[in-house]
Design a protein around this motif. Structure first.
Motif, PDB file in Angstrom:
ATOM      1  N   PRO A 208       0.821  -1.225   0.000  1.00 47.46           N
ATOM      2  CA  PRO A 208       0.000   0.000   0.000  1.00 47.46           C
ATOM      3  C   PRO A 208       0.850   1.267   0.000  1.00 47.46           C
ATOM      4  N   LEU A 209       0.390   2.276  -0.732  1.00 44.53           N
ATOM      5  CA  LEU A 209       1.056   3.578  -0.723  1.00 44.53           C
ATOM      6  C   LEU A 209       0.705   4.329   0.559  1.00 44.53           C
ATOM      7  N   SER A 210       1.666   5.056   1.098  1.00 43.25           N
ATOM      8  CA  SER A 210       1.354   5.953   2.208  1.00 43.25           C
ATOM      9  C   SER A 210       0.526   7.115   1.677  1.00 43.25           C
ATOM     10  N   ASP A 211      -0.161   7.810   2.570  1.00 44.16           N
ATOM     11  CA  ASP A 211      -0.956   8.966   2.146  1.00 44.16           C
ATOM     12  C   ASP A 211      -0.082  10.001   1.438  1.00 44.16           C
ATOM     13  N   ALA A 212       1.130  10.200   1.973  1.00 42.67           N
ATOM     14  CA  ALA A 212       2.038  11.197   1.388  1.00 42.67           C
ATOM     15  C   ALA A 212       2.461  10.783  -0.021  1.00 42.67           C
ATOM     16  N   ASP A 213       2.777   9.492  -0.197  1.00 43.61           N
ATOM     17  CA  ASP A 213       3.186   9.019  -1.525  1.00 43.61           C
ATOM     18  C   ASP A 213       2.034   9.113  -2.517  1.00 43.61           C
ATOM     19  N   GLU A 215      -0.445  11.229  -2.426  1.00 41.97           N
ATOM     20  CA  GLU A 215      -0.656  12.645  -2.753  1.00 41.97           C
ATOM     21  C   GLU A 215       0.398  13.135  -3.750  1.00 41.97           C
ATOM     22  N   ARG A 216       1.656  12.712  -3.554  1.00 44.21           N
ATOM     23  CA  ARG A 216       2.717  13.135  -4.485  1.00 44.21           C
ATOM     24  C   ARG A 216       2.476  12.561  -5.887  1.00 44.21           C
ATOM     25  N   LEU A 217       2.063  11.291  -5.939  1.00 46.10           N
ATOM     26  CA  LEU A 217       1.805  10.670  -7.239  1.00 46.10           C
ATOM     27  C   LEU A 217       0.624  11.348  -7.932  1.00 46.10           C
ATOM     28  N   ALA A 218      -0.439  11.596  -7.198  1.00 42.21           N
ATOM     29  CA  ALA A 218      -1.615  12.255  -7.785  1.00 42.21           C
ATOM     30  C   ALA A 218      -1.260  13.643  -8.294  1.00 42.21           C
ATOM     31  N   ALA A 219      -0.446  14.362  -7.525  1.00 40.93           N
ATOM     32  CA  ALA A 219      -0.039  15.713  -7.938  1.00 40.93           C
ATOM     33  C   ALA A 219       0.811  15.658  -9.208  1.00 40.93           C
ATOM     34  N   ALA A 220       1.725  14.682  -9.286  1.00 39.63           N
ATOM     35  CA  ALA A 220       2.584  14.556 -10.470  1.00 39.63           C
ATOM     36  C   ALA A 220       1.756  14.212 -11.711  1.00 39.63           C
ATOM     37  N   LEU A 221       0.790  13.300 -11.545  1.00 35.29           N
ATOM     38  CA  LEU A 221      -0.050  12.911 -12.681  1.00 35.29           C
ATOM     39  C   LEU A 221      -0.968  14.062 -13.098  1.00 35.29           C
ATOM     40  N   THR A 222      -1.427  14.821 -12.122  1.00 33.26           N
ATOM     41  CA  THR A 222      -2.268  15.987 -12.425  1.00 33.26           C
ATOM     42  C   THR A 222      -1.500  16.992 -13.263  1.00 33.26           C
ATOM     43  N   ARG A 223      -0.245  17.231 -12.899  1.00 33.88           N
ATOM     44  CA  ARG A 223       0.584  18.150 -13.695  1.00 33.88           C
ATOM     45  C   ARG A 223       0.802  17.606 -15.101  1.00 33.88           C
ATOM     46  N   GLN A 224       1.040  16.306 -15.208  1.00 31.67           N
ATOM     47  CA  GLN A 224       1.353  15.705 -16.500  1.00 31.67           C
ATOM     48  C   GLN A 224       0.152  15.706 -17.441  1.00 31.67           C
ATOM     49  N   TYR A 225      -1.053  15.449 -16.894  1.00 31.35           N
ATOM     50  CA  TYR A 225      -2.238  15.289 -17.744  1.00 31.35           C
ATOM     51  C   TYR A 225      -3.137  16.523 -17.766  1.00 31.35           C
ATOM     52  N   LYS A 227      -5.215  17.745 -15.615  1.00 30.70           N
ATOM     53  CA  LYS A 227      -6.468  17.703 -14.862  1.00 30.70           C
ATOM     54  C   LYS A 227      -6.270  16.813 -13.645  1.00 30.70           C
ATOM     55  N   GLU A 228      -7.110  16.997 -12.650  1.00 31.68           N
ATOM     56  CA  GLU A 228      -6.971  16.238 -11.414  1.00 31.68           C
ATOM     57  C   GLU A 228      -7.155  14.750 -11.692  1.00 31.68           C
ATOM     58  N   ILE A 229      -6.329  13.928 -11.065  1.00 37.83           N
ATOM     59  CA  ILE A 229      -6.358  12.482 -11.272  1.00 37.83           C
ATOM     60  C   ILE A 229      -6.770  11.781  -9.983  1.00 37.83           C
ATOM     61  N   HIS A 230      -7.786  10.906 -10.122  1.00 38.67           N
ATOM     62  CA  HIS A 230      -8.225  10.078  -8.989  1.00 38.67           C
ATOM     63  C   HIS A 230      -7.475   8.752  -9.062  1.00 38.67           C
ATOM     64  N   LEU A 231      -6.852   8.341  -7.954  1.00 38.93           N
ATOM     65  CA  LEU A 231      -6.074   7.106  -7.927  1.00 38.93           C
ATOM     66  C   LEU A 231      -6.902   5.931  -7.423  1.00 38.93           C
ATOM     67  N   ASN A 232      -6.887   4.844  -8.183  1.00 40.08           N
ATOM     68  CA  ASN A 232      -7.406   3.557  -7.720  1.00 40.08           C
ATOM     69  C   ASN A 232      -6.195   2.653  -7.520  1.00 40.08           C
ATOM     70  N   VAL A 233      -5.860   2.380  -6.272  1.00 41.51           N
ATOM     71  CA  VAL A 233      -4.629   1.657  -5.955  1.00 41.51           C
ATOM     72  C   VAL A 233      -4.918   0.163  -5.789  1.00 41.51           C
ATOM     73  N   VAL A 234      -4.163  -0.659  -6.530  1.00 45.65           N
ATOM     74  CA  VAL A 234      -4.265  -2.113  -6.443  1.00 45.65           C
ATOM     75  C   VAL A 234      -2.960  -2.647  -5.873  1.00 45.65           C
ATOM     76  N   VAL A 235      -3.035  -3.362  -4.758  1.00 43.35           N
ATOM     77  CA  VAL A 235      -1.839  -3.982  -4.172  1.00 43.35           C
ATOM     78  C   VAL A 235      -1.682  -5.363  -4.801  1.00 43.35           C
ATOM     79  N   ASP A 236      -0.580  -5.542  -5.540  1.00 44.58           N
ATOM     80  CA  ASP A 236      -0.343  -6.774  -6.286  1.00 44.58           C
ATOM     81  C   ASP A 236       1.059  -7.285  -5.970  1.00 44.58           C
ATOM     82  N   PRO A 237       1.187  -8.377  -5.194  1.00 40.61           N
ATOM     83  CA  PRO A 237       2.512  -8.888  -4.820  1.00 40.61           C
ATOM     84  C   PRO A 237       3.388  -9.242  -6.015  1.00 40.61           C
TER      85      PRO A 237
END
Length: 269
Positions: A208-213, A215-225, A227-237
């Motif tokens: 699982p991603l920490s809340d801080a990670d 937020e950083r990923l969402a912010a980076a993707l928002t800048r790249q695309y 528009k605001e990006i909603h994250l759906n996180v899948v934990v896959d070993p």
């Protein structure tokens, strides 16, 4: 505005007109439920569907038919949408029911207001549960079971744990209007993102991603695309390490497993 697959030409123009009209609906939850019911009637009654989309019949006559059939069963807001829909031109007859169902999804999503983000998360969680549980997937897809029985199964899983809108959309995904429940739920998630003005990213990680990670990923993707990006996180070993991001048809794969596979292919070559 999200346009359902296959909706084009005159039907796309009708969707745009009806979408603008939907924005004025006072009770979005009721409108959504009623539009689902109207769409179901149109799919079950091909003669009604043919008349409603027949270009040789005057629009006023078709609107009158809509009022006669549905007037005593739906609210004034829903009836206004349906009579307007009957007066539109349609590329194919089936588009009428598909567009009314789509507008029902939009209305249901809109009814959640500030909880739209929670709705997105709950739909993603339910879709993941269906994917990961073959017995559940088969039970929901089993056409030998009544709609009421399958709806009861959905409610037993979600009632008291999810928003009413989540339950309504989970039940609607069983209607058979989409190829599978999974396809329906994916389409609904896109509508949620569209209503919010966001994009959706599926993020696969080993842990699982920490809340801080996140937020950083969402912010980076928002800048790249842009528009605001909603994250759906899948934990896959199987990811082992790193991260894989899927946005629409684009994949950003920085996982350790992929790098190992690439290295193996280079050595084999």
């Amino acid at each position: 505005m999200t346009v359902p697959a296959g909706i084009r030409g005159a039907s796309a123009e009708a969707l745009a007109t009806l979408s603008s009209q939907l924005e004025g609906a006072a009770d979005a939850a009721t409108t959504g439920a009623e539009l689902f019911s109207v769409a179901a009637v149109l799919r079950a009654e091909p003669a009604l569907r043919r008349i409603a989309t027949d270009v040789s019949i005057l629009p006023e006559a078709k609107s009158g038919l809509a009022e006669q059939v549905f007037g005593s069963h739906v609210s004034a807001a829903t009836l206004g949408l349906v009579t307007s829909a009957f007066s539109q031109r349609w590329t194919t007859a089936r588009d009428l029911a598909d567009v009314l169902e789509h507008l029902g999804v939009v209305a249901t999503v809109t009814s959640t207001g500030a909880d739209a983000g929670r709705l997105a998360d709950e739909l993603f969680a339910f879709a993941s549960a269906v994917k990961d549980n073959p017995e559940l997937r088969d039970a929901l897809a089993d056409q030998s079971r009544s709609q009421a029985d399958r709806n009861g199964l959905v409610r037993s899983l979600l009632e008291g744990k999810a928003l009413p809108a989540t339950i309504a959309l989970a039940e609607q995904s069983l209607s058979g209007s989409h190829r599978t429940v999974d396809v329906a739920l994916t389409a609904y998630q896109k509508v949620v993102a569209d209503v919010q003005g966001k994009g959706v990213a599926v993020v696969r990680v080993a842990r699982p991603l920490s809340d801080a990670d996140a937020e950083r990923l969402a912010a980076a993707l928002t800048r790249q695309y842009g528009k605001e990006i909603h994250l759906n996180v899948v934990v896959d070993p199987q990811v082992i390490g790193g991260i894989k991001v899927e946005i629409g048809d684009e994949v950003i794969d920085g996982t350790v497993s992929t790098r190992l596979d690439d290295a193996g292919r280079r050595l084999a070559g």
